[in-house]
Structure formats: structure tokens, C-alpha cells
Design a protein around this motif. Structure first.
Motif, PDB file in Angstrom:
ATOM      1  N   ILE A 295       0.832  -1.202   0.000  1.00 14.20           N
ATOM      2  CA  ILE A 295       0.000   0.000   0.000  1.00 14.20           C
ATOM      3  C   ILE A 295       0.873   1.261   0.000  1.00 14.20           C
ATOM      4  N   LEU A 296       0.593   2.146  -0.953  1.00 14.38           N
ATOM      5  CA  LEU A 296       1.166   3.488  -0.962  1.00 14.38           C
ATOM      6  C   LEU A 296       0.136   4.434  -0.338  1.00 14.38           C
ATOM      7  N   SER A 297       0.589   5.335   0.492  1.00 11.87           N
ATOM      8  CA  SER A 297      -0.327   6.052   1.375  1.00 11.87           C
ATOM      9  C   SER A 297       0.015   7.534   1.465  1.00 11.87           C
ATOM     10  N   ALA A 298      -1.010   8.378   1.334  1.00 11.39           N
ATOM     11  CA  ALA A 298      -0.832   9.828   1.525  1.00 11.39           C
ATOM     12  C   ALA A 298      -2.204  10.448   1.740  1.00 11.39           C
ATOM     13  N   HIS A 299      -2.308  11.347   2.692  1.00 12.31           N
ATOM     14  CA  HIS A 299      -3.625  11.972   2.861  1.00 12.31           C
ATOM     15  C   HIS A 299      -3.840  13.020   1.775  1.00 12.31           C
ATOM     16  N   PHE A 300      -5.096  13.139   1.359  1.00  8.93           N
ATOM     17  CA  PHE A 300      -5.480  13.964   0.225  1.00  8.93           C
ATOM     18  C   PHE A 300      -6.018  15.322   0.661  1.00  8.93           C
ATOM     19  N   ASP A 301      -6.556  15.374   1.855  1.00 10.47           N
ATOM     20  CA  ASP A 301      -7.168  16.615   2.331  1.00 10.47           C
ATOM     21  C   ASP A 301      -6.102  17.588   2.810  1.00 10.47           C
ATOM     22  N   SER A 302      -6.526  18.821   3.043  1.00  9.20           N
ATOM     23  CA  SER A 302      -5.601  19.831   3.564  1.00  9.20           C
ATOM     24  C   SER A 302      -6.397  20.864   4.350  1.00  9.20           C
ATOM     25  N   TRP A 303      -5.693  21.694   5.099  1.00  8.57           N
ATOM     26  CA  TRP A 303      -6.291  22.953   5.553  1.00  8.57           C
ATOM     27  C   TRP A 303      -6.294  23.889   4.358  1.00  8.57           C
ATOM     28  N   ASP A 304      -7.012  25.009   4.480  1.00  9.11           N
ATOM     29  CA  ASP A 304      -7.231  25.789   3.257  1.00  9.11           C
ATOM     30  C   ASP A 304      -6.764  27.236   3.340  1.00  9.11           C
ATOM     31  N   GLY A 305      -5.751  27.509   4.196  1.00  7.48           N
ATOM     32  CA  GLY A 305      -5.148  28.833   4.185  1.00  7.48           C
ATOM     33  C   GLY A 305      -4.308  29.045   2.943  1.00  7.48           C
ATOM     34  N   GLY A 306      -3.656  27.969   2.467  1.00  5.90           N
ATOM     35  CA  GLY A 306      -2.926  27.984   1.200  1.00  5.90           C
ATOM     36  C   GLY A 306      -3.611  27.015   0.259  1.00  5.90           C
ATOM     37  N   THR A 307      -2.812  26.236  -0.470  1.00  4.17           N
ATOM     38  CA  THR A 307      -3.406  25.236  -1.364  1.00  4.17           C
ATOM     39  C   THR A 307      -2.985  23.811  -1.000  1.00  4.17           C
ATOM     40  N   GLY A 308      -2.433  23.648   0.223  1.00  2.17           N
ATOM     41  CA  GLY A 308      -2.053  22.305   0.652  1.00  2.17           C
ATOM     42  C   GLY A 308      -0.950  21.706  -0.179  1.00  2.17           C
ATOM     43  N   ALA A 309      -0.003  22.536  -0.629  1.00  2.00           N
ATOM     44  CA  ALA A 309       1.028  22.068  -1.557  1.00  2.00           C
ATOM     45  C   ALA A 309       1.985  21.077  -0.922  1.00  2.00           C
ATOM     46  N   THR A 310       2.469  21.365   0.278  1.00  2.00           N
ATOM     47  CA  THR A 310       3.406  20.448   0.935  1.00  2.00           C
ATOM     48  C   THR A 310       2.742  19.644   2.036  1.00  2.00           C
ATOM     49  N   ASP A 311       1.487  19.933   2.318  1.00  2.00           N
ATOM     50  CA  ASP A 311       0.738  19.172   3.323  1.00  2.00           C
ATOM     51  C   ASP A 311      -0.702  18.989   2.849  1.00  2.00           C
ATOM     52  N   ASN A 312      -0.960  17.943   2.038  1.00  2.00           N
ATOM     53  CA  ASN A 312       0.016  16.948   1.672  1.00  2.00           C
ATOM     54  C   ASN A 312       0.017  16.743   0.169  1.00  2.00           C
ATOM     55  N   GLY A 313       0.061  17.875  -0.551  1.00  2.00           N
ATOM     56  CA  GLY A 313       0.128  17.773  -1.997  1.00  2.00           C
ATOM     57  C   GLY A 313       1.335  16.999  -2.477  1.00  2.00           C
ATOM     58  N   THR A 314       2.491  17.241  -1.858  1.00  2.00           N
ATOM     59  CA  THR A 314       3.708  16.558  -2.317  1.00  2.00           C
ATOM     60  C   THR A 314       3.685  15.073  -2.000  1.00  2.00           C
ATOM     61  N   GLY A 315       3.090  14.689  -0.875  1.00  2.00           N
ATOM     62  CA  GLY A 315       2.921  13.266  -0.604  1.00  2.00           C
ATOM     63  C   GLY A 315       1.995  12.625  -1.615  1.00  2.00           C
ATOM     64  N   THR A 316       0.934  13.340  -1.967  1.00  2.00           N
ATOM     65  CA  THR A 316       0.000  12.863  -2.976  1.00  2.00           C
ATOM     66  C   THR A 316       0.695  12.694  -4.328  1.00  2.00           C
ATOM     67  N   LEU A 317       1.478  13.709  -4.721  1.00  2.00           N
ATOM     68  CA  LEU A 317       2.202  13.634  -5.993  1.00  2.00           C
ATOM     69  C   LEU A 317       3.174  12.467  -6.011  1.00  2.00           C
ATOM     70  N   THR A 318       3.861  12.257  -4.888  1.00  2.00           N
ATOM     71  CA  THR A 318       4.815  11.147  -4.791  1.00  2.00           C
ATOM     72  C   THR A 318       4.134   9.816  -5.083  1.00  2.00           C
ATOM     73  N   MET A 319       2.988   9.600  -4.454  1.00  2.00           N
ATOM     74  CA  MET A 319       2.299   8.320  -4.610  1.00  2.00           C
ATOM     75  C   MET A 319       1.660   8.174  -5.994  1.00  2.00           C
ATOM     76  N   MET A 320       1.115   9.257  -6.528  1.00  2.00           N
ATOM     77  CA  MET A 320       0.518   9.185  -7.862  1.00  2.00           C
ATOM     78  C   MET A 320       1.590   8.918  -8.917  1.00  2.00           C
ATOM     79  N   GLU A 321       2.703   9.624  -8.824  1.00  2.00           N
ATOM     80  CA  GLU A 321       3.778   9.431  -9.795  1.00  2.00           C
ATOM     81  C   GLU A 321       4.372   8.029  -9.674  1.00  2.00           C
ATOM     82  N   ALA A 322       4.524   7.533  -8.435  1.00  2.00           N
ATOM     83  CA  ALA A 322       5.037   6.170  -8.249  1.00  2.00           C
ATOM     84  C   ALA A 322       4.096   5.147  -8.885  1.00  2.00           C
ATOM     85  N   MET A 323       2.797   5.328  -8.702  1.00  2.00           N
ATOM     86  CA  MET A 323       1.831   4.403  -9.308  1.00  2.00           C
ATOM     87  C   MET A 323       1.866   4.491 -10.833  1.00  2.00           C
ATOM     88  N   ARG A 324       1.953   5.697 -11.370  1.00  2.00           N
ATOM     89  CA  ARG A 324       2.023   5.859 -12.828  1.00  2.00           C
ATOM     90  C   ARG A 324       3.237   5.135 -13.402  1.00  2.00           C
TER      91      ARG A 324
END
Length: 517
Positions: A295-324
Motif C-alpha cells: 500500500i502506498l499512502s498519503a492523505h489527500f485533504d488539507s487545511w485551506d489557508g494555502g493550497t495544501g502544496a506540501t501538506d500533503n500535496g507533495t505526498g500525494t504527488l509522490t504516490m501518484m507518480e510512483a503508481m504511474r
């Protein structure tokens, strides 16, 4: 001259951010690296997720849009994907925030409403006041009528907007010490002032609302230049706004000096009732052991003061790119490789806890979980999470990771089981070998973790690319491993408070219906 040319070629190579990886004996590993370096989709994915969809607060349309986007993206890559409902949440959508000082002069203030702040039908202009110094809660209750029709400042006025590292670089030792002492005294005094009201940070805004305040104004400074933490509002009828340290300090000083500043506030938001909440799941089916899972794992939600780029956009990108990458170069894994993009991690690991609870048949058959969730940096630490033999299999899998990536990683075995912090803990509590791919800081805690500055420009794509390579190789090795991973637990250290061995965490119940109280 030749030496100079060689140097400049070398320098250009380094500045380009690429790393030279020695060839592996494993063709799949070489193909993973090649695909990651020559056909990376990270920048495109980041733009679509952070810039186009934006922040992903649980219960918002943006969160649902992100779920659907990920399913469509995986489907385009030939990977089976779906959304799984895990619960329900208060549906809310952020609108615009306009905050202006209109007296004693005019200035547009930097700030925003907190998540779940109620909608204002029209702008309100009112005087600003400060929580006073009172003798006790009875005295505070006598003062409370003064808040009627006023905006109330509820945060401490910071003595400096410069982070400590800036002081340490430029201040004299005497000046630095003086500032720190002043800040400590001021912080203790403010905490004492709030305690005397009889309320907490959570209950005070509600009390002010009941007393007729026009709104609550805070500044949750994150100890860096221009950066504030942005969380949720507790008020139901009046706005709660967060203002930058600089502008908050301006209002505070004007109020304190008797100039009675006024601000005009208009925040818009939309209540959408109770809405379903989802995890996004995708999987590449195993060919030999389809009922066993990596299982590859990363939370998709974020707080919304910014755009959730490093919490946890980058974790999401890591897992999506690894799966691709895995789908392209390793389309027929021995074990099923599943990725979970969890919802509502920020409110208590709810999505991953629900997944563990809803799939008891999978738990004994999970080979390993790899989770990433602490910023854009390259992975530098992996703990064994208390599994006695994790050093054997994780260590063996890591041998196939290219040396420039592997050499950055410090391992600690057997380690101790994580009890929270991110979604790997949901699996560890169920006895599953789940590992946090812990990243280099890049000032994460101060500048991007839950802040108004967690945006696309903070992503370090070279580090994320290395993390995708690492994750894909670990998933490949775990899938190919002829042995099932050991779940034997180590003897935990003595709890210094009780004098007894620490206890292994137990699965916690997810909040299945939230945000309503």
C-alpha cells in the motif's frame, strides 16, 4: 581550458537537479529511474491539483473535485480507481475575504476568514477592542457587554515579526537576549490574561459571539516572515478572521494608544449541508498473490489557508507518480499494489482509520505500507515502527535504491510504533508493517505546515522526484519479495512515568460524521 569546460558541464549537471544513478542488476529498477527522470508528470500534476483545484478541506466541493480528478487521472493511466465513502462532514465552501482598516486611516489588511466561518450577508464596519486585563472571570463577565457590536482582538501582540534566525544572524547578543526575555514575559502575561477570563481558546470566541460581538480577530503567527497558521472557526454566526502579524500589530497598537481603529469586514462562504466524504483508492492487481497488498499512502485533504502544496500535496504527488511509473514499467506485480489517498487526516486520521476498520479482510495480508506526509523534502528517515524484523526486509529493499538517494536516508530499527501524526499510524495500530517516509524539513513546520504560504511555489520538484523513485522501488521490492513480512513486535521501552513497558497502540475509531458541533 579542457578542465574548465569539464567543470562547467559538471556544474550545469548539478544545477539541473539531476542525479547520476548507477545501473542496477534489476531491469525494473532501471526502468523506474529512467521513466521518473525522462517523463516526469510531477509539475503537471501539481499544477492541476494545487492551482486548478486548490485546497482540499474536508467537506468542501474542492475535496470532492480532487477525489474525482484522481480517479480520472488513474483511469487515464490504465489503473483501476474508485472513491470509497468513509463518512459524512459539514459541507462548507470558502468565499472571498475583504478586511480593511477604515479609521484612523485607510488600509487593506492581509487576512482571511478561518475554515467554517459563517457567511456575512453584508459588510460590517465596527470599532476594534482588545481582551482586557481583569482580576478574574467575574470581572470579565461584567466587562463582556462592551463587546457588543465590536470586533475583538483575541491574540497576543507579538513584540517582533522577525523570526529568531534573523535575530541570531544580525542582532547583538544583548539585543537578542532582551527580545527573548521581553517575548517570554509578554507571552506569560497574555496567557494569564486569557486564563482570568474563565475561557479557553476554543470557548472564548463562542462566548464573544453570544455577547454580541461583531466578529473575532486573531493572528496565529507561525514564527516566520509573513506566515500564519490557518485552522477552523468556532463561531457560528459571526466571522472569525486571521490577520497577518504586521496588520494585527497595527490594529493592536492603535487600539492600545486610544485611537479606536475601525475595520470593515466582509467574508463570504456557503453552507452545503451534510455531505459524503471519500477516500480515493487505486490498484494494480497482483498476478501471483492478488490477495496480498503493498500500500502506498498519503492523505489527500488539507487545511485551506494555502493550497495544501506540501501538506500533503507533495505526498500525494509522490504516490501518484510512483503508481504511474509502476503501471508503465511493472504492470504485472506479484502482489496487488494499492494506493490510498485518505480524507480528513487533518481532523484525526479519519479516512485511513475508516479504511482499516472497513477492510478487516485485508489487514492480515498487507505486506507493507509506505506513507509520506511531512513536506516537499527528500526522504531522510525511515523507522522500523517497532517491528522487530523490519531491519531485515526494509534494509534489503533499500539496497536496490540508488546510492545518491539511499545515502540520504537514516534508518532506525526496530524503532517504536507511531501513535499518530499521519496515516501510517492507523495501520501500525492494527499490527501492519507501515512506514513513514520522513522528509527533510525545508522549514516545513514554520513556513508551510497548515499555513497561508503552503502553495505551489514551495514545492521542490527534484526532491519529490527522488521520493517517487524511492517509493516505486520500495513498492516493487516489497511486491517481489518471496517472503511475507514478519509482524513480530519488539519489546517496547519502559514508560518513565509508569515504570512499565510501553503498550502497543490499538486501532482508534474514526469520526464518521463531523464538523457539525
Amino acid at each position: 581550458m579542457i578542465k574548465k569546460i569539464r567543470f562547467f558541464f559538471f556544474l550545469a549537471f548539478i544545477l539541473n537537479g539531476s542525479l547520476a544513478f548507477a545501473q542496477s542488476n534489476q531491469p525494473v529498477v532501471n526502468n523506474i529511474i529512467k521513466e521518473a527522470q525522462e517523463n516526469s508528470q510531477l509539475e503537471k500534476l501539481a499544477h492541476e491539483l494545487m492551482d486548478v483545484i486548490g485546497p482540499r478541506l474536508v467537506g468542501t466541493p474542492q475535496m470532492k473535485r480532487a477525489n474525482d480528478w484522481a480517479v480520472a487521472k488513474y483511469t487515464d493511466w490504465g489503473i483501476a480507481a474508485r472513491t470509497e465513502k468513509w463518512g459524512e462532514w459539514r459541507g462548507w465552501e470558502r468565499g472571498t475575504s475583504h478586511i480593511d482598516m477604515v479609521y484612523p486611516r485607510t488600509k487593506t489588511l492581509e487576512g482571511m476568514q478561518l475554515a467554517w466561518s459563517p457567511n456575512m450577508k453584508k459588510a460590517v464596519t465596527a470599532e476594534v477592542i482588545i481582551i482586557p486585563e481583569v482580576a478574574d472571570s467575574l470581572a470579565f463577565q461584567k466587562w463582556m457587554p462592551a463587546v457588543k457590536g465590536k470586533f475583538v482582538l483575541v491574540s497576543m501582540h507579538q513584540p517582533t515579526g522577525r523570526p529568531d534566525y534573523n535575530w541570531q544572524e544580525f542582532a547583538t547578543p544583548e539585543s537578542l537576549e532582551k527580545m527573548k526575555k521581553q517575548r517570554t514575559v509578554q507571552t506569560e502575561a497574555w496567557q494569564k490574561r486569557l486564563r482570568k477570563t474563565g475561557y479557553t481558546a476554543r470557548t472564548l470566541p463562542v462566548a464573544l459571539e453570544k455577547a454580541g460581538a461583531a466578529g473575532v480577530v486573531q493572528s496565529n503567527w507561525s514564527n516566520g516572515f509573513g506566515v500564519n497558521k490557518i485552522f477552523g472557526a468556532f463561531t457560528k454566526k459571526i466571522p472569525t478572521v486571521d490577520i497577518s502579524l504586521e496588520d494585527y500589530g497595527l490594529l493592536y497598537r492603535l487600539t492600545e494608544s486610544g485611537h479606536k481603529p475601525k475595520i470593515k469586514v466582509h467574508t463570504e462562504s456557503k453552507e452545503n449541508g451534510v455531505v459524503p466524504a471519500f477516500n480515493t483508492i487505486a490498484e494494480i492487481k497482483g498476478t501471483e498473490k492478488p490477495e496480498e497488498y503493498v500500500i502506498l499512502s498519503a492523505h489527500f485533504d488539507s487545511w485551506d489557508g494555502g493550497t495544501g502544496a506540501t501538506d500533503n500535496g507533495t505526498g500525494t504527488l509522490t504516490m501518484m507518480e510512483a503508481m504511474r511509473i509502476l503501471k508503465k514499467v511493472y504492470p504485472n506485480p506479484k502482489r496487488t499494489i494499492l494506493v490510498g489517498h485518505w480524507g480528513s487526516e487533518e481532523q484525526g486520521l479519519n479516512g485511513s482509520r475508516a479504511f482499516v476498520e472497513d477492510h478487516p479482510e485485508m489487514i492480515p495480508n498487507i505486506q507493507a505500507v509506505f506513507n509520506q506526509d511531512n513536506g516537499t523534502g527528500r526522504v531522510v528517515n525511515i523507522s522500523g515502527q517497532g517491528f522487530l524484523n523490519a531491519y531485515e526486509y526494509v534494509g534489503r529493499w533499500l539496497t536496490e535504491v540508488p546510492q545518491p538517494i539511499r545515502s540520504q536516508i537514516q534508518t532506525s530499527f526496530p524503532g517504536t510504533p507511531g501513535t499518530g501524526g499521519s496515516d501510517f499510524a492507523s495501520f501500525v495500530a492494527a499490527g501492519v508493517p507501515a512506514f513513514s517516509l520522513s522528509s527533510l524539513s525545508w522549514s516545513y513546520g514554520t513556513y508551510t505546515w497548515h499555513t497561508n504560504r503552503d502553495t505551489y511555489d514551495k514545492i521542490v520538484f527534484d526532491d519529490v522526484r527522488n521520493n517517487a523513485i524511492l517509493t516505486a522501488i520500495l513498492a516493487y521490492m516489497a511486491s517481489e519479495d518471496p517472503n511475507k513480512t514478519s509482524r513480530e513486535k519488539s519489546v517496547l521501552p519502559i514508560n518513565v512515568r509508569t515504570g512499565e513497558p510501553a503498550k502497543w497502540p490499538v486501532p482508534a475509531k474514526p469520526t464518521r460524521r463531523g464538523g457539525l458541533n
